[in-house]
Write a protein that holds these residues in place. Structure first.
Motif, PDB file in Angstrom:
ATOM      1  N   CYS A   1      47.332  31.985  33.414  1.00 50.49           N
ATOM      2  CA  CYS A   1      47.581  33.348  33.902  1.00 50.49           C
ATOM      3  C   CYS A   1      48.100  33.222  35.325  1.00 50.49           C
ATOM      4  CB  CYS A   1      46.318  34.200  33.857  1.00 50.49           C
ATOM      5  SG  CYS A   1      45.077  33.763  35.070  1.00 50.49           S
ATOM      6  N   PRO A   2      48.647  34.311  35.876  1.00 53.36           N
ATOM      7  CA  PRO A   2      49.033  34.263  37.289  1.00 53.36           C
ATOM      8  C   PRO A   2      47.780  34.102  38.153  1.00 53.36           C
ATOM      9  CG  PRO A   2      49.999  36.176  36.185  1.00 53.36           C
ATOM     10  CD  PRO A   2      49.025  35.570  35.238  1.00 53.36           C
ATOM     11  N   ARG A   3      47.955  33.536  39.349  1.00 54.24           N
ATOM     12  CA  ARG A   3      46.831  33.392  40.279  1.00 54.24           C
ATOM     13  C   ARG A   3      46.257  34.782  40.584  1.00 54.24           C
ATOM     14  NH1 ARG A   3      47.245  28.922  44.012  1.00 54.24           N
ATOM     15  NH2 ARG A   3      45.079  28.329  44.014  1.00 54.24           N
ATOM     16  N   ILE A   4      44.939  34.902  40.599  1.00 54.52           N
ATOM     17  CA  ILE A   4      44.261  36.181  40.785  1.00 54.52           C
ATOM     18  C   ILE A   4      43.858  36.325  42.250  1.00 54.52           C
ATOM     19  CG2 ILE A   4      42.291  37.584  40.091  1.00 54.52           C
ATOM     20  CD1 ILE A   4      42.310  35.896  37.449  1.00 54.52           C
ATOM     21  N   ALA A   5      44.358  37.378  42.889  1.00 55.43           N
ATOM     22  CA  ALA A   5      44.052  37.623  44.301  1.00 55.43           C
ATOM     23  C   ALA A   5      42.574  37.992  44.481  1.00 55.43           C
ATOM     24  CB  ALA A   5      44.930  38.752  44.837  1.00 55.43           C
ATOM     25  N   ASN A   6      41.983  37.511  45.561  1.00 58.22           N
ATOM     26  CA  ASN A   6      40.605  37.839  45.942  1.00 58.22           C
ATOM     27  C   ASN A   6      39.568  37.445  44.896  1.00 58.22           C
ATOM     28  OD1 ASN A   6      41.471  39.017  48.422  1.00 58.22           O
ATOM     29  ND2 ASN A   6      42.085  40.820  47.252  1.00 58.22           N
ATOM     30  N   LEU A   7      39.871  36.433  44.102  1.00 51.85           N
ATOM     31  CA  LEU A   7      38.941  35.973  43.069  1.00 51.85           C
ATOM     32  C   LEU A   7      37.862  35.093  43.691  1.00 51.85           C
ATOM     33  CD1 LEU A   7      38.388  35.803  39.950  1.00 51.85           C
ATOM     34  CD2 LEU A   7      39.583  33.609  40.053  1.00 51.85           C
ATOM     35  N   HIS A   8      36.625  35.396  43.370  1.00 51.61           N
ATOM     36  CA  HIS A   8      35.521  34.514  43.742  1.00 51.61           C
ATOM     37  C   HIS A   8      35.337  33.463  42.649  1.00 51.61           C
ATOM     38  CE1 HIS A   8      31.305  33.186  43.781  1.00 51.61           C
ATOM     39  NE2 HIS A   8      31.452  33.220  45.092  1.00 51.61           N
TER      40      HIS A   8
ATOM     41  N   TYR B   1      24.010  34.823  25.566  1.00 52.79           N
ATOM     42  CA  TYR B   1      24.127  33.848  26.643  1.00 52.79           C
ATOM     43  C   TYR B   1      24.641  32.546  26.058  1.00 52.79           C
ATOM     44  CZ  TYR B   1      21.492  36.986  29.591  1.00 52.79           C
ATOM     45  OH  TYR B   1      21.098  38.063  30.325  1.00 52.79           O
ATOM     46  N   GLY B   2      25.533  31.905  26.772  1.00 57.16           N
ATOM     47  CA  GLY B   2      26.070  30.635  26.322  1.00 57.16           C
ATOM     48  C   GLY B   2      26.143  29.679  27.481  1.00 57.16           C
ATOM     49  N   PRO B   3      26.743  28.533  27.270  1.00 58.49           N
ATOM     50  CA  PRO B   3      26.827  27.544  28.349  1.00 58.49           C
ATOM     51  C   PRO B   3      27.651  28.074  29.521  1.00 58.49           C
ATOM     52  CG  PRO B   3      28.145  26.877  26.466  1.00 58.49           C
ATOM     53  CD  PRO B   3      27.390  28.087  26.049  1.00 58.49           C
ATOM     54  N   GLY B   4      27.185  27.829  30.726  1.00 54.97           N
ATOM     55  CA  GLY B   4      27.881  28.279  31.926  1.00 54.97           C
ATOM     56  C   GLY B   4      29.171  27.497  32.139  1.00 54.97           C
ATOM     57  N   MET B   5      30.292  28.173  32.039  1.00 55.34           N
ATOM     58  CA  MET B   5      31.591  27.555  32.302  1.00 55.34           C
ATOM     59  C   MET B   5      32.350  28.482  33.232  1.00 55.34           C
ATOM     60  SD  MET B   5      32.707  25.882  28.667  1.00 55.34           S
ATOM     61  CE  MET B   5      34.041  24.974  29.437  1.00 55.34           C
ATOM     62  N   CYS B   6      32.820  27.932  34.361  1.00 53.89           N
ATOM     63  CA  CYS B   6      33.472  28.788  35.351  1.00 53.89           C
ATOM     64  C   CYS B   6      34.595  28.057  36.068  1.00 53.89           C
ATOM     65  CB  CYS B   6      32.450  29.276  36.369  1.00 53.89           C
ATOM     66  SG  CYS B   6      31.785  27.977  37.418  1.00 53.89           S
ATOM     67  N   ALA B   7      35.359  28.838  36.826  1.00 49.32           N
ATOM     68  CA  ALA B   7      36.422  28.306  37.675  1.00 49.32           C
ATOM     69  C   ALA B   7      36.489  29.170  38.926  1.00 49.32           C
ATOM     70  CB  ALA B   7      37.763  28.324  36.946  1.00 49.32           C
ATOM     71  N   THR B   8      36.968  28.575  40.003  1.00 48.28           N
ATOM     72  CA  THR B   8      37.204  29.297  41.249  1.00 48.28           C
ATOM     73  C   THR B   8      38.675  29.131  41.606  1.00 48.28           C
ATOM     74  OG1 THR B   8      36.755  27.424  42.703  1.00 48.28           O
ATOM     75  CG2 THR B   8      34.855  28.756  42.022  1.00 48.28           C
ATOM     76  N   ASP B   9      39.067  29.705  42.729  1.00 50.04           N
ATOM     77  CA  ASP B   9      40.458  29.585  43.162  1.00 50.04           C
ATOM     78  C   ASP B   9      40.862  28.125  43.349  1.00 50.04           C
ATOM     79  OD1 ASP B   9      42.856  31.126  43.954  1.00 50.04           O
ATOM     80  OD2 ASP B   9      42.555  30.056  45.842  1.00 50.04           O
ATOM     81  N   ARG B  10      39.923  27.283  43.734  1.00 51.28           N
ATOM     82  CA  ARG B  10      40.216  25.845  43.916  1.00 51.28           C
ATOM     83  C   ARG B  10      40.536  25.145  42.605  1.00 51.28           C
ATOM     84  NH1 ARG B  10      35.289  25.480  47.855  1.00 51.28           N
ATOM     85  NH2 ARG B  10      34.360  26.077  45.903  1.00 51.28           N
ATOM     86  N   ASP B  11      40.143  25.763  41.485  1.00 48.50           N
ATOM     87  CA  ASP B  11      40.400  25.176  40.168  1.00 48.50           C
ATOM     88  C   ASP B  11      41.719  25.638  39.566  1.00 48.50           C
ATOM     89  OD1 ASP B  11      37.862  23.803  40.034  1.00 48.50           O
ATOM     90  OD2 ASP B  11      36.952  25.776  39.715  1.00 48.50           O
TER      91      ASP B  11
ATOM     92  N   TYR C   1      35.024  39.143  41.914  1.00 51.31           N
ATOM     93  CA  TYR C   1      35.857  39.198  43.112  1.00 51.31           C
ATOM     94  C   TYR C   1      35.017  39.011  44.378  1.00 51.31           C
ATOM     95  CZ  TYR C   1      39.383  40.941  39.926  1.00 51.31           C
ATOM     96  OH  TYR C   1      40.274  41.067  38.888  1.00 51.31           O
ATOM     97  N   ILE C   2      35.673  38.645  45.466  1.00 53.53           N
ATOM     98  CA  ILE C   2      34.958  38.354  46.712  1.00 53.53           C
ATOM     99  C   ILE C   2      34.258  39.585  47.289  1.00 53.53           C
ATOM    100  CG2 ILE C   2      36.334  36.327  47.314  1.00 53.53           C
ATOM    101  CD1 ILE C   2      37.959  38.070  49.212  1.00 53.53           C
ATOM    102  N   ASN C   3      34.655  40.799  46.891  1.00 50.13           N
ATOM    103  CA  ASN C   3      33.993  42.006  47.386  1.00 50.13           C
ATOM    104  C   ASN C   3      32.824  42.435  46.501  1.00 50.13           C
ATOM    105  OD1 ASN C   3      35.238  43.066  45.147  1.00 50.13           O
ATOM    106  ND2 ASN C   3      36.366  44.652  46.237  1.00 50.13           N
TER     107      ASN C   3
END
Length: 117
Positions: free
Chosen positions: A21-28, A43-53, A83-85
């Motif tokens: 997807c396009p980079r998401i602005a202000n994403l935490h 609930y399932g296994p915790g899988m996540c990404a941040t802007d660094r990913d 989001y960061i807010n």
């Protein structure tokens, strides 16, 4: 350490789960959200990404090592955007994503004794 998690996208096994997807602005962070076939939450296994990913047009999700305690098969129903807010949103996913978690036996040996330096 090999994690007891296997991801399938449209019935094909994947070593890494990447979401284009396009980079998401202000994403935490973004997280997989799971659901049962009856529409209830799950609930399932915790899988996540941040802007660094975010690399080459995709977020590359990491497995939270503490998020796979319950073995089973989990179907992704959407992507939770945080989001960061503090705002959140649930985004749809076009593909069928299933995460399988296998049973992990507890260690048989006693825990070591540590000495602080």
């Amino acid at each position: 350490m090999e994690l007891p998690v296997q991801v399938y996208v449209n019935d094909e096994p994947r070593d890494v789960l990447s979401l284009e997807c396009p980079r998401i602005a202000n994403l935490h962070s973004l997280w997989l959200k799971y659901g049962r076939s009856d529409g209830g939450g799950s609930y399932g296994p915790g899988m996540c990404a941040t802007d660094r990913d975010y690399v080459a047009g995709a977020y590359h999700l990491q497995v939270n090592e503490y998020g796979f305690r319950n073995p089973g098969s989990y179907r992704v129903r959407g992507i939770e955007l945080r989001y960061i807010n503090g705002a959140t949103a649930l985004a749809p996913v076009r593909d069928e994503i299933v995460v399988n978690v296998r049973q992990v036996e507890p260690p048989s040996e006693a825990a070591p004794v540590f000495t602080a330096r």
